[in-house]
Design an enzyme around this catalytic site. Structure first.
Site, PDB file in Angstrom:
ATOM      1  CE  LYS A 171      -1.768   1.504   4.113  1.00 46.32           C
ATOM      2  NZ  LYS A 171      -1.487   2.918   4.460  1.00 46.32           N
ATOM      3  CG  ASN A 172       2.166   2.708   3.554  1.00 45.85           C
ATOM      4  OD1 ASN A 172       1.017   3.033   3.238  1.00 45.85           O
ATOM      5  ND2 ASN A 172       2.514   2.470   4.803  1.00 45.85           N
ATOM      6  CB  CYS A 184      -4.568  10.938  11.694  1.00 37.92           C
ATOM      7  SG  CYS A 184      -4.056   9.247  11.624  1.00 37.92           S
TER       8      CYS A 184
HETATM    9  N1  EPU Z   1       5.923  14.397  11.267  1.00 39.11           N
HETATM   10  C1  EPU Z   1       5.887  15.740  11.570  1.00 39.11           C
HETATM   11  N2  EPU Z   1       5.874  16.633  10.525  1.00 39.11           N
HETATM   12  C2  EPU Z   1       5.860  16.239   9.227  1.00 39.11           C
HETATM   13  C3  EPU Z   1       5.891  14.852   8.927  1.00 39.11           C
HETATM   14  C4  EPU Z   1       5.911  13.960   9.969  1.00 39.11           C
HETATM   15  O1  EPU Z   1       5.878  16.129  12.732  1.00 39.11           O
HETATM   16  O2  EPU Z   1       5.840  17.114   8.337  1.00 39.11           O
HETATM   17  C5  EPU Z   1       5.957  13.397  12.362  1.00 39.11           C
HETATM   18  C6  EPU Z   1       4.690  12.559  12.440  1.00 39.11           C
HETATM   19  O3  EPU Z   1       3.681  13.218  13.168  1.00 39.11           O
HETATM   20  C7  EPU Z   1       5.189  11.295  13.088  1.00 39.11           C
HETATM   21  C8  EPU Z   1       6.612  11.165  12.520  1.00 39.11           C
HETATM   22  O4  EPU Z   1       6.975  12.454  12.064  1.00 39.11           O
HETATM   23  O5  EPU Z   1       5.249  11.451  14.477  1.00 39.11           O
HETATM   24  C9  EPU Z   1       6.767  10.175  11.390  1.00 39.11           C
HETATM   25  O6  EPU Z   1       5.730  10.344  10.455  1.00 39.11           O
HETATM   26  P1  EPU Z   1       5.875  10.053   8.894  1.00 39.11           P
HETATM   27  O7  EPU Z   1       5.789  11.334   8.161  1.00 39.11           O
HETATM   28  O8  EPU Z   1       7.064   9.195   8.652  1.00 39.11           O
HETATM   29  O9  EPU Z   1       4.554   9.205   8.615  1.00 39.11           O
HETATM   30  P2  EPU Z   1       3.724   9.249   7.294  1.00 39.11           P
HETATM   31  O10 EPU Z   1       4.647   9.468   6.162  1.00 39.11           O
HETATM   32  O11 EPU Z   1       2.551  10.140   7.435  1.00 39.11           O
HETATM   33  C10 EPU Z   1       3.972   6.727   6.666  1.00 39.11           C
HETATM   34  C11 EPU Z   1       3.039   5.565   6.419  1.00 39.11           C
HETATM   35  C12 EPU Z   1       2.420   5.149   7.742  1.00 39.11           C
HETATM   36  C13 EPU Z   1       3.543   4.736   8.686  1.00 39.11           C
HETATM   37  C14 EPU Z   1       4.537   5.902   8.854  1.00 39.11           C
HETATM   38  C15 EPU Z   1       5.743   5.545   9.709  1.00 39.11           C
HETATM   39  C16 EPU Z   1       2.293   5.993   4.164  1.00 39.11           C
HETATM   40  C17 EPU Z   1       1.178   6.352   3.242  1.00 39.11           C
HETATM   41  N3  EPU Z   1       2.016   5.985   5.475  1.00 39.11           N
HETATM   42  O12 EPU Z   1       3.169   7.760   7.226  1.00 39.11           O
HETATM   43  O13 EPU Z   1       1.606   4.014   7.458  1.00 39.11           O
HETATM   44  O14 EPU Z   1       3.020   4.384   9.948  1.00 39.11           O
HETATM   45  O15 EPU Z   1       5.008   6.331   7.571  1.00 39.11           O
HETATM   46  O16 EPU Z   1       6.431   4.487   9.174  1.00 39.11           O
HETATM   47  O17 EPU Z   1       3.388   5.683   3.722  1.00 39.11           O
HETATM   48  C18 EPU Z   1      -0.094   2.438   7.856  1.00 39.11           C
HETATM   49  O18 EPU Z   1       0.185   1.934   6.759  1.00 39.11           O
HETATM   50  O19 EPU Z   1      -0.845   1.885   8.703  1.00 39.11           O
HETATM   51  C19 EPU Z   1       0.473   3.742   8.197  1.00 39.11           C
HETATM   52  C20 EPU Z   1      -0.021   4.542   9.139  1.00 39.11           C
END
Ligand code: EPU
Length: 425
Positions: free
Chosen positions: A22-23, A118
């Protein structure tokens, strides 16, 4: 609202085919925005989130067509697009924010709704914005929308050195996609190293992008004038594979996970081996054999970015610790509110105490079936695993969360011998 009814107590045996990730599929669908030529993705999983992303792209004017048996979808993002991602679609799927970088890079403008909160945490996108601003974009937030454009007289983003404050997966992907069409070199420091980021980078390279260092914390991108179409196979879903590893480990049994990549799951496999589960990489996949949850040794772990223990596997492994012998601590370092499965697991008989970001699990629980509520995607998977072991009937409510990210999970579990059915109301 659909529910899953599980009769626990059957060990899982046989073979299951692991779907595309998915990701990886979601950013790769957005990468189609970077070119007017057709982009063919293969092995796209059949998920609700994929359908939402397709709707989002369709809403912008991207033509897409499903073909073949193997999860094939083609996308054509013509030159005349409406570069907008409305709140109605973004609110149901945060990954919609992945449209921002590609739209801005190709069209010089984008209007994308802020994703908002979220269930698993606040999840801001400030790093996406900061990185694009460093590349010269002008971004304002108005009425809940990020309105991004290039300064007057500028037709492309400009390469920049960007160091994000924390490691962010979709942040890295957004900036990586934006940088492919920027003028000059971009260096992303503190970049995410997740296999999904690497898979996206490999796809972008097929499209003509000049990228080095993907899979490490420093990615450099030399911008090009234009990208072209490509055919790309989505990498296997390591989290789906990890979920099936935990399900087989919990129920006992012996299964082959076709297409699963053991090299993407080292941290989880290490813990399973220490627990007493046999996991071996074999030709074309991975085999798992387990004596059953109650005969395993509970394992403490803390979630971290790749290659550490994935936060997306925390809930499923916790279900295993509930059954295994001994006390374990589970520390969630990525998201501040990702223990919502704990109360539901407790309804099935689990013994778990939470203190901030740390959960202490007293193992050896005898689970008994109950009605439980899924609260987010991975939490749902942990409840299904617990239900597969619990005595009697477990009814998992609100499985739309599960459908967002698992490709026909109940069919796959049934194929392995589980007694599980979907109740549609
Ligand atoms: N964060 C910030 N600011 C930002 C971006 C992130 O503060 O601009 C923080 C987030 O709040 C979090 C941390 O940094 O505490 C890491 O977040 P990240 O940005 O890595 O998460 P994401 O990219 O939104 C993706 C996956 C998630 C997975 C996370 C961590 C996708 C579409 N989603 O989310 O997948 O948990 O990385 O590995 O790739 C899932 O599939 O169930 C899922 C939630």
């Amino acid at each position: 609202m659909d529910k899953l009814l599980v009769h626990g107590g059957r060990p899982l045996h046989g073979e299951v085919v692991i779907s595309g990730a998915k990701n990886a599929a979601l950013p790769e669908m957005c990468a189609a925005l970077l070119t007017a030529e057709p982009v063919h993705l293969i092995n796209v999983p059949r998920l609700h989130d994929v359908r939402t992303m397709r709707k989002l792209l369709d809403n912008m004017g991207v033509a897409s067509e499903t073909h073949g048996e193997r999860g094939g979808i083609s996308f054509v993002a013509h030159d005349a697009l409406s570069p907008e991602a409305p709140y109605e679609l973004v609110k149901t799927m945060r990954a919609s924010v992945l449209a921002l970088g590609p739209l801005l890079a190709r069209f010089g403008e984008a209007t994308v709704s802020l994703p908002g909160g979220c269930a698993i945490g606040s999840r801001p996108v400030d790093q996406h914005i900061k990185g694009l601003q460093a590349m010269g974009a002008q971004i304002t937030v108005e009425h809940g929308y990020m309105i991004a454009k290039l300064p007057p007289g500028q037709s492309r983003l400009r390469g920049a050195r960007i160091s994000t404050d924390m490691i962010t997966v979709t942040g890295t992907e957004n900036l990586l996609m934006a940088a492919t069409l920027a003028e000059g070199e971009t260096v992303l420091q503190n970049a995410a190293q997740e296999p999904e980021v690497t898979d996206l980078a490999e796809m972008l390279i097929k499209m003509g992008a000049k990228i080095e260092g993907h899979g490490t914390s420093r990615i450099s991108i030399q911008g090009v004038d234009r990208l072209h179409g490509c055919t790309h196979q989505v990498v296997a879903d390591r989290i789906e594979a990890g979920t099936f590893l935990c399900a087989v480990a919990a129920t006992g049994g012996d299964a082959f996970l076709r297409h699963a990549r053991a090299d993407h799951l080292d941290a989880v496999i290490d813990k399973l081996l220490e627990a007493g589960v046999q996991v071996t990489a074999e030709d074309g996949g991975m085999r798992v054999r387990s004596p059953g949850g109650a005969l395993l040794k509970a394992q403490s772990f803390r979630t971290t970015e790749y290659p550490g223990f994935p936060t997306d596997m925390q809930a499923q492994f916790m279900a295993l610790n509930v059954l295994a012998q001994g006390t374990s601590t589970v520390t969630e370092t990525i998201f501040e509110n990702r223990f919502m499965h704990v109360n539901e697991l407790s309804r099935l008989g689990a013994h778990i105490a939470i203190d901030g970001r740390e959960a202490t699990v007293t193992g050896g629980a005898q689970l008994s079936g109950a009605t439980v509520m899924a609260t987010d995607l991975r939490a749902s998977a942990s409840l299904v695993i617990a239900g597969l072991v619990a005595s009697g009937e477990t009814l998992v409510d609100r499985i739309y969360h599960l459908d967002r990210g698992y490709d026909r999970m109940e069919d796959k579990l049934r194929g392995l011998g589980a007694d599980i059915e979907r109740l549609s109301t």
